[in-house]
Design an enzyme around this catalytic site. Structure first.
Site, PDB file in Angstrom:
ATOM      1  CB  SER A 201       3.130  39.618 -37.286  1.00 22.36           C
ATOM      2  OG  SER A 201       1.735  39.833 -37.159  1.00 22.36           O
TER       3      SER A 201
ATOM      4  CE1 TYR B  87       3.368  44.084 -40.240  1.00 24.75           C
ATOM      5  CE2 TYR B  87       1.717  42.405 -39.765  1.00 24.75           C
ATOM      6  CZ  TYR B  87       2.731  43.243 -39.343  1.00 24.75           C
ATOM      7  OH  TYR B  87       3.124  43.231 -38.019  1.00 24.75           O
TER       8      TYR B  87
HETATM    9  N1  NAD Z   1       1.673  46.400 -32.631  1.00 25.50           N
HETATM   10  C1  NAD Z   1       1.244  45.198 -33.010  1.00 25.50           C
HETATM   11  O1  NAD Z   1       0.084  44.810 -32.799  1.00 25.50           O
HETATM   12  C2  NAD Z   1       2.187  44.250 -33.682  1.00 25.50           C
HETATM   13  C3  NAD Z   1       1.778  42.914 -33.845  1.00 25.50           C
HETATM   14  C4  NAD Z   1       2.652  42.030 -34.472  1.00 25.50           C
HETATM   15  C5  NAD Z   1       3.885  42.444 -34.907  1.00 25.50           C
HETATM   16  N2  NAD Z   1       4.232  43.761 -34.749  1.00 25.50           N
HETATM   17  C6  NAD Z   1       5.559  44.144 -35.258  1.00 25.50           C
HETATM   18  O2  NAD Z   1       6.290  44.713 -34.189  1.00 25.50           O
HETATM   19  C7  NAD Z   1       7.249  45.631 -34.708  1.00 25.50           C
HETATM   20  C8  NAD Z   1       7.150  46.940 -33.943  1.00 25.50           C
HETATM   21  O3  NAD Z   1       5.822  47.440 -34.109  1.00 25.50           O
HETATM   22  P1  NAD Z   1       5.190  48.573 -33.183  1.00 25.50           P
HETATM   23  O4  NAD Z   1       3.821  48.131 -32.839  1.00 25.50           O
HETATM   24  O5  NAD Z   1       6.139  48.964 -32.121  1.00 25.50           O
HETATM   25  O6  NAD Z   1       5.030  49.729 -34.283  1.00 25.50           O
HETATM   26  P2  NAD Z   1       5.692  51.196 -34.361  1.00 25.50           P
HETATM   27  O7  NAD Z   1       5.259  51.759 -35.656  1.00 25.50           O
HETATM   28  O8  NAD Z   1       5.391  51.915 -33.102  1.00 25.50           O
HETATM   29  O9  NAD Z   1       7.269  50.859 -34.390  1.00 25.50           O
HETATM   30  C9  NAD Z   1       7.961  50.512 -35.570  1.00 25.50           C
HETATM   31  C10 NAD Z   1       9.235  51.344 -35.616  1.00 25.50           C
HETATM   32  O10 NAD Z   1      10.015  50.927 -36.761  1.00 25.50           O
HETATM   33  C11 NAD Z   1      10.582  52.103 -37.320  1.00 25.50           C
HETATM   34  N3  NAD Z   1      10.931  51.880 -38.713  1.00 25.50           N
HETATM   35  C12 NAD Z   1      10.084  51.770 -39.776  1.00 25.50           C
HETATM   36  N4  NAD Z   1      10.780  51.655 -40.912  1.00 25.50           N
HETATM   37  C13 NAD Z   1      12.092  51.671 -40.580  1.00 25.50           C
HETATM   38  C14 NAD Z   1      13.310  51.598 -41.319  1.00 25.50           C
HETATM   39  N5  NAD Z   1      13.302  51.499 -42.666  1.00 25.50           N
HETATM   40  N6  NAD Z   1      14.488  51.638 -40.644  1.00 25.50           N
HETATM   41  C15 NAD Z   1      14.506  51.769 -39.298  1.00 25.50           C
HETATM   42  N7  NAD Z   1      13.383  51.871 -38.542  1.00 25.50           N
HETATM   43  C16 NAD Z   1      12.193  51.810 -39.170  1.00 25.50           C
HETATM   44  C17 NAD Z   1       9.502  53.161 -37.171  1.00 25.50           C
HETATM   45  O11 NAD Z   1      10.026  54.475 -37.285  1.00 25.50           O
HETATM   46  C18 NAD Z   1       8.944  52.834 -35.801  1.00 25.50           C
HETATM   47  O12 NAD Z   1       9.582  53.588 -34.774  1.00 25.50           O
HETATM   48  C19 NAD Z   1       6.966  45.737 -36.210  1.00 25.50           C
HETATM   49  O13 NAD Z   1       7.853  44.896 -36.931  1.00 25.50           O
HETATM   50  C20 NAD Z   1       5.552  45.207 -36.327  1.00 25.50           C
HETATM   51  O14 NAD Z   1       5.278  44.689 -37.595  1.00 25.50           O
HETATM   52  C21 NAD Z   1       3.429  44.660 -34.131  1.00 25.50           C
END
Ligand code: NAD
Length: 270
Positions: free
Chosen positions: A150, A163
């Site tokens: 991220s 985070y």
């Molecule tokens: N959305 C953003 O702006 C953004 C920016 C930078 C990084 N990210 C990263 O991208 C990734 C996906 O984020 P997103 O935006 O799709 O969020 P999201 O919450 O929609 O997706 C994350 C998924 O991970 C699953 N998850 C959580 N804990 C888990 C576990 N212990 N075992 C298995 N699955 C698990 C959740 O159930 C969820 O479906 C994450 O790592 C997040 O930190 C997101």
């Protein structure tokens, strides 16, 4: 004369595992890779979301399977690799994407139990997944991995110490893994998105930064959204649909001489 575009089939016959596959970015990436011919194995801890995600992919004609798996559970992670292989054959690619944001509190008040919980999923979970799938790839001729970091890893957003530090760990993990796994024909890269929306993490972030009561953000989520976007040179938040192309490039053969890098997907934020 009009010509029909040739379908992009660069992942034809390839199996791709995606953790957090039922979430916004995981599902968007599964759809993108599935349309390029991949068979996608979605792993997620949320069983209901997982089922809905797989159903929506299958409705699009994509070969998909769902695996209820907590990435922090070592034996479950090791077991799911074997189960996916039995169902689909050799797994060539991994998008190591599952993650959670945790609380939004300043350092002085940040709860230790939340810190541990965030690191457990984002760091330990990512490591267990990386190790399990890399062992499989090493035994089967190599492969490629994209780890989800991220911009928070380097940008230091206020109120997000758990985070941000967990995502910084992903960058270190990517560096080490790219070295250790190169002799096994496995490439490992990272991506660092910021402000992807609309979606669960965008909305949650805006609301919780507003509620955190810091000097950096307003108390009104709508104003916080403007403040965040104001810091982005491209002056908008990114779409979750702008992440998958970068993942596909790094996983695919076009990136065959690229390993150990981090690609920001962040509208120009440095
Ligand atoms: N959305 C953003 O702006 C953004 C920016 C930078 C990084 N990210 C990263 O991208 C990734 C996906 O984020 P997103 O935006 O799709 O969020 P999201 O919450 O929609 O997706 C994350 C998924 O991970 C699953 N998850 C959580 N804990 C888990 C576990 N212990 N075992 C298995 N699955 C698990 C959740 O159930 C969820 O479906 C994450 O790592 C997040 O930190 C997101």
């Amino acid at each position: 004369m009009t010509t029909t575009p040739t379908p992009d089939t660069r992942f034809d016959g390839r199996v791709v595992a995606i953790t957090g596959g039922a979430g916004d970015i995981g599902l968007a990436t599964a759809r993108h890779l599935g349309r390029q011919g991949a068979t996608v194995a979605l792993l997620d801890v949320d069983a209901a979301k997982l089922q809905a995600a797989t159903t929506s992919l299958e409705a699009d004609g994509i070969r998909a399977s769902s695996w209820h798996c907590d990435v922090t559970d070592e034996s479950a992670v090791d077991g799911v690799v074997a189960a996916i292989t039995e169902r689909h054959g050799v797994i060539r690619h991994l998008f190591n994407n599952a993650g959670i944001q945790g609380a939004f509190r300043p350092v002085l008040e940040y709860p230790a139990d939340d810190f541990v919980a965030v690191h457990r999923v984002n760091v330990l979970g990512a490591f267990l997944v990386l190790r399990a799938f890399a062992r499989h790839m090493a035994a089967n001729g190599g492969g490629s991995v994209v780890n989800m970091a991220s911009m928070a890893a380097v940008g230091g957003p206020p109120n997000m110490i758990a985070y941000a530090s967990s995502k910084a760990a992903i960058l270190g993990m990517t560096q080490v893994a790219s070295k250790d796994l190169a002799p096994h024909g496995i490439r490992v890269n990272a991506i660092s998105p910021a402000f992807m929306g609309p979606g669960f993490m965008w909305t949650r972030q805006v609301e919780l930064q507003a509620a955190a009561g810091s000097q950096y953000y307003d108390g009104d989520p709508a104003v916080v959204a403007e403040q965040m976007i104001g810091a982005v040179p491209l002056r908008r938040y990114g779409s979750v649909d702008e992440v998958p192309a970068a993942v596909a490039f790094l996983l695919g053969d076009g990136a065959s001489y690229i390993t150990g890098i981090n690609v920001p997907i962040a509208g120009g934020i440095l």
